[in-house]
Design an enzyme around this catalytic site. Sequence first.
Site, PDB file in Angstrom:
ATOM      1  N   ASP A 168       0.877  -1.176   0.000  1.00  0.00           N
ATOM      2  CA  ASP A 168       0.000   0.000   0.000  1.00  0.00           C
ATOM      3  C   ASP A 168       0.916   1.228   0.000  1.00  0.00           C
ATOM      4  O   ASP A 168       2.061   1.178   0.452  1.00  0.00           O
ATOM      5  CB  ASP A 168      -0.952  -0.012   1.203  1.00  0.00           C
ATOM      6  CG  ASP A 168      -2.119   0.961   1.006  1.00  0.00           C
ATOM      7  OD1 ASP A 168      -2.166   1.651  -0.044  1.00  0.00           O
ATOM      8  OD2 ASP A 168      -2.982   1.045   1.900  1.00  0.00           O
ATOM      9  N   CYS A 171      -6.454 -26.259  10.203  1.00  0.00           N
ATOM     10  CA  CYS A 171      -5.217 -25.502  10.405  1.00  0.00           C
ATOM     11  C   CYS A 171      -4.370 -26.165  11.498  1.00  0.00           C
ATOM     12  O   CYS A 171      -4.847 -27.037  12.234  1.00  0.00           O
ATOM     13  CB  CYS A 171      -5.514 -24.047  10.763  1.00  0.00           C
ATOM     14  SG  CYS A 171      -5.905 -23.763  12.501  1.00  0.00           S
ATOM     15  N   HIS A 200      -4.905 -19.685  12.934  1.00  0.00           N
ATOM     16  CA  HIS A 200      -6.292 -20.097  12.671  1.00  0.00           C
ATOM     17  C   HIS A 200      -7.048 -19.048  11.862  1.00  0.00           C
ATOM     18  O   HIS A 200      -7.712 -19.373  10.874  1.00  0.00           O
ATOM     19  CB  HIS A 200      -7.062 -20.397  13.958  1.00  0.00           C
ATOM     20  CG  HIS A 200      -8.523 -20.543  13.682  1.00  0.00           C
ATOM     21  ND1 HIS A 200      -9.054 -21.663  13.082  1.00  0.00           N
ATOM     22  CD2 HIS A 200      -9.540 -19.651  13.808  1.00  0.00           C
ATOM     23  CE1 HIS A 200     -10.341 -21.470  12.874  1.00  0.00           C
ATOM     24  NE2 HIS A 200     -10.672 -20.257  13.306  1.00  0.00           N
ATOM     25  N   CYS A 218     -12.141 -26.801  10.817  1.00  0.00           N
ATOM     26  CA  CYS A 218     -10.872 -26.239  10.346  1.00  0.00           C
ATOM     27  C   CYS A 218      -9.746 -27.269  10.424  1.00  0.00           C
ATOM     28  O   CYS A 218      -9.650 -28.027  11.388  1.00  0.00           O
ATOM     29  CB  CYS A 218     -10.526 -25.021  11.188  1.00  0.00           C
ATOM     30  SG  CYS A 218      -9.050 -24.173  10.631  1.00  0.00           S
ATOM     31  N   ASP A 268      -7.973  -6.951   1.715  1.00  0.00           N
ATOM     32  CA  ASP A 268      -6.939  -7.041   2.750  1.00  0.00           C
ATOM     33  C   ASP A 268      -7.507  -6.429   4.013  1.00  0.00           C
ATOM     34  O   ASP A 268      -8.415  -5.582   3.939  1.00  0.00           O
ATOM     35  CB  ASP A 268      -5.679  -6.237   2.374  1.00  0.00           C
ATOM     36  CG  ASP A 268      -5.853  -4.767   2.699  1.00  0.00           C
ATOM     37  OD1 ASP A 268      -6.509  -4.061   1.920  1.00  0.00           O
ATOM     38  OD2 ASP A 268      -5.381  -4.315   3.769  1.00  0.00           O
ATOM     39  N   CYS A 283      -6.011 -25.929  14.952  1.00  0.00           N
ATOM     40  CA  CYS A 283      -7.194 -26.768  15.156  1.00  0.00           C
ATOM     41  C   CYS A 283      -6.871 -28.259  15.091  1.00  0.00           C
ATOM     42  O   CYS A 283      -7.574 -29.075  15.698  1.00  0.00           O
ATOM     43  CB  CYS A 283      -8.277 -26.400  14.148  1.00  0.00           C
ATOM     44  SG  CYS A 283      -8.953 -24.757  14.472  1.00  0.00           S
TER      45      CYS A 283
HETATM   46  N1  GUN Z   1      -6.614   1.011   2.993  1.00  0.00           N
HETATM   47  C1  GUN Z   1      -7.920   1.066   3.314  1.00  0.00           C
HETATM   48  N2  GUN Z   1      -8.530   2.087   2.654  1.00  0.00           N
HETATM   49  C2  GUN Z   1      -7.583   2.676   1.891  1.00  0.00           C
HETATM   50  C3  GUN Z   1      -7.598   3.789   0.983  1.00  0.00           C
HETATM   51  O1  GUN Z   1      -8.622   4.442   0.753  1.00  0.00           O
HETATM   52  N3  GUN Z   1      -6.407   4.108   0.398  1.00  0.00           N
HETATM   53  C4  GUN Z   1      -5.257   3.393   0.640  1.00  0.00           C
HETATM   54  N4  GUN Z   1      -4.134   3.756   0.026  1.00  0.00           N
HETATM   55  N5  GUN Z   1      -5.225   2.353   1.483  1.00  0.00           N
HETATM   56  C5  GUN Z   1      -6.376   1.999   2.091  1.00  0.00           C
HETATM   57 ZN    ZN Z   2      -8.159 -23.526  12.683  1.00  0.00          ZN
END
Ligand code: GUN
Ligand code: ZN
Length: 370
Positions: A94, A307, A336, A305, A267, A310
């Site tokens: 990011d 994993c 987990h 699960c 994410d 578990c």
């Molecule tokens: N992570 C969660 N929201 C955002 C976003 O709007 N911009 C960026 N760069 N990372 C994020």
């Molecule tokens: Zn598990």
Amino acid sequence: MAVITYELVHEDAQTGARAGRIHTPHGSFDTPMFMPVGTQATVKTLSPEEVAETGAGIILSNTYHLFLRPGTELIKAAGGLHQFMKWPRAMLTDSGGFQVFSLGAMRKIKEEGVYFRSHIDGSKQFLSPEVATRAQMDLGADIAMAFDECIPYPADYEYAKQSTERTTRWAKRCLEVHEHPAQGMFGIIQGGMYRDLRAQSAREITALPFDGFAIGGLSVGEPHDLMYEMLDYTTHLMPRDKARYLMGVGTPDCLVEGVARGVDMFDCVYPTRVARNGMAMLKTGRLNIKNKQFERDFSPLDAECDCYACRHYTRAYIRHLYKAEEIFAFRLLSVHNIHFLQRFMRGLREAILEDRFGDFQRDFWAQWQR
Ligand code: GUN
Ligand code: ZN
């Protein structure tokens, strides 16, 4: 040939959900996919082998943190982030466009970039489209993100409009300096909670030659229904032949609804953060291992699960470790939770491939607790 390519494998007949495959210089992975977060070049408490064992084909790391410490130049000297942290599979960084904006009073946004104070030592720092892009080239992840502003919620219309238009200008500046033979770059759509700004941002950002597109500025404290509405509206304006990534989302309910609206990648720090708070993720909601009711519960965290946690350990044991403040508790819960999400995403994908995602979605909500 683009560095990052999206292959559409199947679209669900009942919803907008899609099953695909993303190809990167560090391997391919199936979508929809959840990316575990390794903010500081580690998925907290886990080794790369343990993360890989959960099935994750890609992880995320943060430019903001690595830029401040140890510095992206140092990581470049180490041979890049893959080599530095010994993660052999795909990686995304990011841009810092989220972390830097979470600093509140500690930052000042200008057209040229963002001036802020380090959360580590209070030193004066500057991030801009150019600085964030070069930092990400140093890190050398497979996918870099454009430097954007994540608009807070709520934000008034005029602010959201100015910010969204600046994010487009910044996106162009990122592309101008981005040149890396083995790294793609994704653009980020903003627009706050305003439909016309979402449309404007989607139009402007997807017109640029990015390798994929993210939806930013959601899951920032707005009600879920509003997020789903914005998402629905935005994904319909995105190209079908590129990856779609919803940033900062990782609870089962939002994953199901994101996938239903055609998102491929997600994410969130959620699985690892709640693990350190004693929470195990289940398809019905969360299990709080601190609860007295698990004191003598000799069953695994999740009977479904397979994993490491578990397969080997009981709720009673993990509860004991947590109560005794043993680090192994954090590790077992993190294993987990990440494993759970990888399995959960595989389940979504299978439902898409079999054209029963709508049924899956209905069954999910029937047993979801909160
Ligand atoms: N992570 C969660 N929201 C955002 C976003 O709007 N911009 C960026 N760069 N990372 C994020
Ligand atoms: Zn598990």
